[in-house]
Design an enzyme around this catalytic site. Structure first.
Site, PDB file in Angstrom:
ATOM      1  N   VAL A  11       0.832  -1.204   0.000  1.00  0.00           N
ATOM      2  CA  VAL A  11       0.000   0.000   0.000  1.00  0.00           C
ATOM      3  C   VAL A  11       0.867   1.254   0.000  1.00  0.00           C
ATOM      4  O   VAL A  11       0.663   2.174  -0.802  1.00  0.00           O
ATOM      5  CB  VAL A  11      -0.945  -0.008   1.224  1.00  0.00           C
ATOM      6  N   GLU A 152      -7.791   2.298   1.103  1.00  0.00           N
ATOM      7  CA  GLU A 152      -7.331   1.959  -0.253  1.00  0.00           C
ATOM      8  C   GLU A 152      -8.157   0.782  -0.765  1.00  0.00           C
ATOM      9  O   GLU A 152      -8.585  -0.066   0.004  1.00  0.00           O
ATOM     10  CB  GLU A 152      -5.832   1.637  -0.239  1.00  0.00           C
ATOM     11  N   PHE A 153      -8.350   0.790  -2.082  1.00  0.00           N
ATOM     12  CA  PHE A 153      -9.072  -0.320  -2.708  1.00  0.00           C
ATOM     13  C   PHE A 153      -8.205  -0.960  -3.790  1.00  0.00           C
ATOM     14  O   PHE A 153      -8.699  -1.407  -4.818  1.00  0.00           O
ATOM     15  CB  PHE A 153     -10.390   0.184  -3.318  1.00  0.00           C
ATOM     16  N   GLU A 156      -3.838  -6.176  -5.575  1.00  0.00           N
ATOM     17  CA  GLU A 156      -2.477  -6.559  -5.934  1.00  0.00           C
ATOM     18  C   GLU A 156      -2.494  -7.070  -7.371  1.00  0.00           C
ATOM     19  O   GLU A 156      -3.431  -7.744  -7.784  1.00  0.00           O
ATOM     20  CB  GLU A 156      -1.966  -7.651  -4.986  1.00  0.00           C
ATOM     21  N   PHE A 268     -16.190 -11.317  -9.444  1.00  0.00           N
ATOM     22  CA  PHE A 268     -16.024 -12.063  -8.176  1.00  0.00           C
ATOM     23  C   PHE A 268     -17.039 -13.190  -8.004  1.00  0.00           C
ATOM     24  O   PHE A 268     -17.519 -13.457  -6.907  1.00  0.00           O
ATOM     25  CB  PHE A 268     -16.014 -11.092  -6.985  1.00  0.00           C
ATOM     26  N   LEU A 269     -17.356 -13.828  -9.117  1.00  0.00           N
ATOM     27  CA  LEU A 269     -18.225 -15.010  -9.063  1.00  0.00           C
ATOM     28  C   LEU A 269     -17.486 -16.221  -9.634  1.00  0.00           C
ATOM     29  O   LEU A 269     -18.117 -17.177 -10.060  1.00  0.00           O
ATOM     30  CB  LEU A 269     -19.514 -14.759  -9.850  1.00  0.00           C
ATOM     31  N   GLY A 276      -7.713 -15.886  -1.054  1.00  0.00           N
ATOM     32  CA  GLY A 276      -6.577 -15.815  -0.129  1.00  0.00           C
ATOM     33  C   GLY A 276      -6.031 -14.407  -0.150  1.00  0.00           C
ATOM     34  O   GLY A 276      -6.727 -13.460  -0.472  1.00  0.00           O
ATOM     35  N   CYS A 279      -5.567  -9.492   2.376  1.00  0.00           N
ATOM     36  CA  CYS A 279      -6.661  -8.567   2.675  1.00  0.00           C
ATOM     37  C   CYS A 279      -7.977  -9.272   2.971  1.00  0.00           C
ATOM     38  O   CYS A 279      -8.500  -9.166   4.079  1.00  0.00           O
ATOM     39  CB  CYS A 279      -6.833  -7.586   1.532  1.00  0.00           C
ATOM     40  N   LYS A 339      -2.942 -15.115  -6.155  1.00  0.00           N
ATOM     41  CA  LYS A 339      -3.654 -14.824  -7.396  1.00  0.00           C
ATOM     42  C   LYS A 339      -2.613 -14.447  -8.436  1.00  0.00           C
ATOM     43  O   LYS A 339      -1.437 -14.238  -8.081  1.00  0.00           O
ATOM     44  CB  LYS A 339      -4.684 -13.719  -7.185  1.00  0.00           C
TER      45      LYS A 339
HETATM   46  C1  UDX Z   1      -8.509  -7.040  -2.226  1.00  0.00           C
HETATM   47  C2  UDX Z   1      -9.610  -6.082  -2.724  1.00  0.00           C
HETATM   48  O1  UDX Z   1     -10.123  -6.548  -3.975  1.00  0.00           O
HETATM   49  C3  UDX Z   1      -9.062  -4.674  -2.849  1.00  0.00           C
HETATM   50  O2  UDX Z   1     -10.076  -3.782  -3.250  1.00  0.00           O
HETATM   51  C4  UDX Z   1      -8.513  -4.296  -1.456  1.00  0.00           C
HETATM   52  O3  UDX Z   1      -8.093  -3.025  -1.377  1.00  0.00           O
HETATM   53  C5  UDX Z   1      -7.411  -5.248  -1.053  1.00  0.00           C
HETATM   54  O4  UDX Z   1      -7.970  -6.548  -1.012  1.00  0.00           O
HETATM   55  P1  UDX Z   1      -6.466  -8.316  -3.315  1.00  0.00           P
HETATM   56  O5  UDX Z   1      -6.095  -8.800  -1.950  1.00  0.00           O
HETATM   57  O6  UDX Z   1      -5.385  -7.814  -4.207  1.00  0.00           O
HETATM   58  O7  UDX Z   1      -7.517  -7.112  -3.238  1.00  0.00           O
HETATM   59  O8  UDX Z   1      -7.187  -9.533  -4.031  1.00  0.00           O
HETATM   60  P2  UDX Z   1      -8.520  -9.736  -4.880  1.00  0.00           P
HETATM   61  O9  UDX Z   1      -8.319  -9.365  -6.286  1.00  0.00           O
HETATM   62  O10 UDX Z   1      -9.671  -9.123  -4.184  1.00  0.00           O
HETATM   63  O11 UDX Z   1      -8.641 -11.328  -4.802  1.00  0.00           O
HETATM   64  C6  UDX Z   1      -8.718 -11.983  -3.531  1.00  0.00           C
HETATM   65  C7  UDX Z   1      -8.782 -13.465  -3.678  1.00  0.00           C
HETATM   66  O12 UDX Z   1     -10.034 -13.877  -4.191  1.00  0.00           O
HETATM   67  C8  UDX Z   1      -7.719 -14.107  -4.580  1.00  0.00           C
HETATM   68  O13 UDX Z   1      -7.199 -15.226  -3.909  1.00  0.00           O
HETATM   69  C9  UDX Z   1      -8.482 -14.522  -5.812  1.00  0.00           C
HETATM   70  O14 UDX Z   1      -7.910 -15.636  -6.448  1.00  0.00           O
HETATM   71  C10 UDX Z   1      -9.848 -14.853  -5.202  1.00  0.00           C
HETATM   72  N1  UDX Z   1     -10.975 -14.738  -6.143  1.00  0.00           N
HETATM   73  C11 UDX Z   1     -11.266 -13.533  -6.704  1.00  0.00           C
HETATM   74  C12 UDX Z   1     -11.781 -15.839  -6.399  1.00  0.00           C
HETATM   75  O15 UDX Z   1     -11.544 -16.936  -5.879  1.00  0.00           O
HETATM   76  N2  UDX Z   1     -12.856 -15.701  -7.237  1.00  0.00           N
HETATM   77  C13 UDX Z   1     -13.165 -14.506  -7.822  1.00  0.00           C
HETATM   78  O16 UDX Z   1     -14.176 -14.462  -8.550  1.00  0.00           O
HETATM   79  C14 UDX Z   1     -12.346 -13.392  -7.548  1.00  0.00           C
END
Ligand code: UDX
Length: 460
Positions: A11, A152-153, A156, A268-269, A276, A279, A339
């Site tokens: 961040v 922050e949003f 990564e 996110f579906l 993991g 965050c 990811k």
């Molecule tokens: C997250 C938030 O998205 C971001 O807005 C915040 O500020 C920080 O936390 P990040 O930790 O980078 O970001 O990961 P993100 O892209 O949210 O993915 C999180 C996890 O969910 C990953 O392990 C990813 O593989 C998993 N995922 C995501 C799924 O299993 N299915 C999906 O449809 C989307």
């Protein structure tokens, strides 16, 4: 403006570099000497696409500097971003000791008015505590403090693009002066005056950033509420995948149709191994504990967490079923990061899967485009190799655990030839089942029909 960034993790580095790139004078500090030594020599301690270019150009322009001297950083700045870690305690609550420590350092060093901005993810009411600590510890310095929350949003892997093209900038403030300063800080991004140096597809392509002014408590809650909701969507999709497996549906068909409803949305579906990273899991836990502390049972989120934890065991059970006996089998693993497009392995489901397979006596050979060095620190007894084809060589099963684009583009005919048994377990639903069948693979994924070479597909 003259800005300070305290904490040079994901961040802090993205925030500091992008703000400097946009024209502010930024000084950044961290209490980890190894990290500061790397930054001093112009190297990044993390992999984040595009960040190296942003940081280099900001440093070359003389607008981004790093120093271990926190007091100097504080004194030079009008506004200070706190970007230190808030890891989970054993109880699941956020550990706020780093924020507390930084508050005391700021209070001791400041000699003029400061706006102190919480950027780290913190439970509601941390802002109030922060204001109190600054006032108490800085009472004899002649400095005054205002506090704001600016969550922050950043995702990564696309954090730089997210910073330059945010869908919203949330500022929780207590007075007009703080709001004005934050508007000034974010003006270049709101006006789109600064060109984002990297091109990443934005998800979703929004209408342009919205600057939202809220109370501090709302801003703090927005962050937790957003991340928890994302986790909820993923766990929901994963349960739909389980149902599809029982009833013969295809989770991709179901979630695609669901996502076309604008009230639900398509993102996110994706079903699979679950979420993991540093965050989502910790923010959900902290939100549950925060609710509990205030007499609210957030059972809904407890279930989100439980569904997510079960994904690992469900996947390992699939591997067991496919291999019959795991002990002494050679298992290839593609993907260790939580990811794609990051080297971050913190709370990565892939790491947990590998640990379990090792515990069951498998020989594991693993690869990842960027995360091998970090994974090495967490995993014993794994052979790490760079080349994905070496991972497949002689393997009884190949596990796809992170959806890196390069894995989609592998020469799967060659992989077929390299493997002792052409068994692919796709924990991220990355590959097309029909194509894998055509190539002769025994192929398993989540919530989609399992395929062996003998399966006849309706669509094929
Ligand atoms: C997250 C938030 O998205 C971001 O807005 C915040 O500020 C920080 O936390 P990040 O930790 O980078 O970001 O990961 P993100 O892209 O949210 O993915 C999180 C996890 O969910 C990953 O392990 C990813 O593989 C998993 N995922 C995501 C799924 O299993 N299915 C999906 O449809 C989307």
């Amino acid at each position: 403006m003259r800005l300070a960034v305290i904490g040079c993790g994901y961040v802090g580095l993205v925030t500091g570099s992008c703000l400097a790139k946009a024209g502010h004078e930024v000084m950044a500090t961290d209490n980890d000497p190894a990290r500061m030594a790397m930054l001093d020599s112009g190297r990044l301690p993390i992999y984040e696409p595009g960040l190296d270019r942003v940081m280099e150009s900001a440093c070359a322009a003389g607008r981004l500097r790093f120093t271990s001297d926190c007091a100097q950083v504080v004194r030079a700045a009008d506004a200070i971003f706190i970007c230190v870690g808030t890891p989970p305690l054993d109880s699941g609550e956020a550990d706020l000791s780093a924020i507390d420590g930084v508050a005391r350092q700021i209070a001791a060093a400041a000699r003029s008015p400061k706006l102190v901005i919480e950027k780290s993810t913190v439970p509601a009411q941390t802002g109030e505590q922060l204001r109190h600590a600054l006032g108490v510890y800085g009472r004899s310095n002649g400095a005054t403090f205002r506090v704001a929350s600016n969550p922050e949003f950043l995702r990564e892997g696309t954090a730089v693009a997210d910073f330059f093209h945010p869908d919203r900038i949330v500022v929780g403030v207590e007075d007009d002066g703080s709001e004005g300063q934050l508007r000034e800080i974010y003006k270049p991004f709101l006006e789109g005056r600064f060109h984002c140096p990297i091109h990443e597809p934005k998800c979703p392509p929004g209408p342009g950033p919205m600057f939202l002014v809220t109370t501090m408590a709302s801003a703090e809650l927005i962050k937790h509420a957003s991340n928890s909701f994302l986790g909820l969507k993923i766990s929901y999709a994963n349960l739909i995948a389980d149902l599809c497996e029982k009833l013969g549906g295809n989770v991709e068909e179901v979630t695609r149709a669901m996502g076309l409803d604008p009230r639900i949305g398509p993102y996110f579906l994706n079903a699979g191994l679950g979420f993991g990273g540093f965050c989502l899991p910790k923010d959900i836990q902290a939100f549950i504990r925060l609710a509990e502390k205030h007499g609210i049972d957030f059972g809904l989120l407890k279930e989100v967490e439980a569904v997510n934890k079960r994904r690992i065991e469900q996947f390992v059970e699939k591997v067991r079923r496919a291999l019959w006996v795991v002990k002494e089998k050679t298992v290839g693993v593609l993907g260790l990061a939580f990811k794609p497009n990051t080297d971050d392995v913190r709370f990565a489901p892939a790491i947990e899967v590998v640990r379990r397979l090792i515990a069951e006596g498998a020989t594991v050979r693993a690869s990842d485009p960027f995360a091998i060095n970090r994974a090495r620190l967490l995993l014993d007894g794994v052979e790490f190799v760079e080349d994905p084809y070496d991972v497949a060589r002689g393997a009884d099963a190949l596990l796809l655990l992170t959806e890196w684009q390069e894995y989609r583009e592998l020469d799967w005919k060659r992989i077929y030839r390299e493997m002792a048994r052409p068994l692919v377990m796709d924990a991220r639903n990355m590959l097309a089942p029909g194509k894998m069948k055509e190539l002769g693979f025994e192929y398993h994924s989540f919530g989609r029909p399992d395929l062996t070479a003998n399966t006849v597909l309706a669509s094929s």
